[in-house]
Design a protein around this motif. Structure first.
Motif, PDB file in Angstrom:
ATOM      1  N   ASP A  28       0.869  -1.156   0.000  1.00  0.00           N
ATOM      2  CA  ASP A  28       0.000   0.000   0.000  1.00  0.00           C
ATOM      3  C   ASP A  28       0.914   1.215   0.000  1.00  0.00           C
ATOM      4  O   ASP A  28       1.482   1.573   1.027  1.00  0.00           O
ATOM      5  N   LYS A  41       0.331   4.046   2.475  1.00  0.00           N
ATOM      6  CA  LYS A  41       0.676   3.764   3.864  1.00  0.00           C
ATOM      7  C   LYS A  41       2.132   3.354   4.042  1.00  0.00           C
ATOM      8  O   LYS A  41       2.552   3.064   5.163  1.00  0.00           O
ATOM      9  N   THR A  57       3.551   0.636   3.333  1.00  0.00           N
ATOM     10  CA  THR A  57       3.494  -0.645   4.017  1.00  0.00           C
ATOM     11  C   THR A  57       3.442  -1.796   3.024  1.00  0.00           C
ATOM     12  O   THR A  57       2.717  -1.732   2.030  1.00  0.00           O
TER      13      THR A  57
END
Length: 122
Positions: free
Chosen positions: A73, A76, A78
């Motif tokens: 992502d 994010k 992440t």
């Protein structure tokens, strides 16, 4: 510099699912390939999966193909490892790592997180 922090490990029964996360930070992390490795007690650290921040190209170890999915992502910062159909042999400390090139060799990775424990009971 790239900083990596794993989370999401835990205890799950065989056949269950778990998702571990790796939050990345630093000025150049998006230039790296992100990899997941795991290390069980008494065993060598082994490659699990990898993904490019740009393009999302993925790579998997044969032992997890069809069961694990790596994703990211970008908003994010992440990277995730979704683990399905877990087996007791998946029990290990899972580490995320960053490499400047695509590789399955742990020694080629420049940065590592501290790891998160995944335990699969039979």
């Amino acid at each position: 510099q790239v900083q990596l922090v794993e989370s999401g490990g835990g205890l799950v029964q065989a056949g269950g699912s778990l998702r571990v996360s790796c939050a990345a930070s630093g000025p150049t992390f998006i230039r790296y390939y992100m990899g997941w490795f795991r290390q069980a007690p008494g065993k060598e650290r082994e490659f699990v999966a990898a993904i490019r921040w740009s393009g999302g190209t993925t790579y998997y170890a044969d032992s997890v193909k069809g069961r694990f999915t790596i994703s990211r992502d970008n908003a994010k910062n992440t990277v995730y490892l979704q683990m399905n159909s877990l087996k007791p042999e998946d029990t290990a400390v899972y580490y995320c790592a960053a490499s400047r090139t695509i590789t399955i060799a742990a020694y080629e990775y420049d940065y590592w997180g501290q790891g998160t424990q995944v335990t699969v009971s039979s």
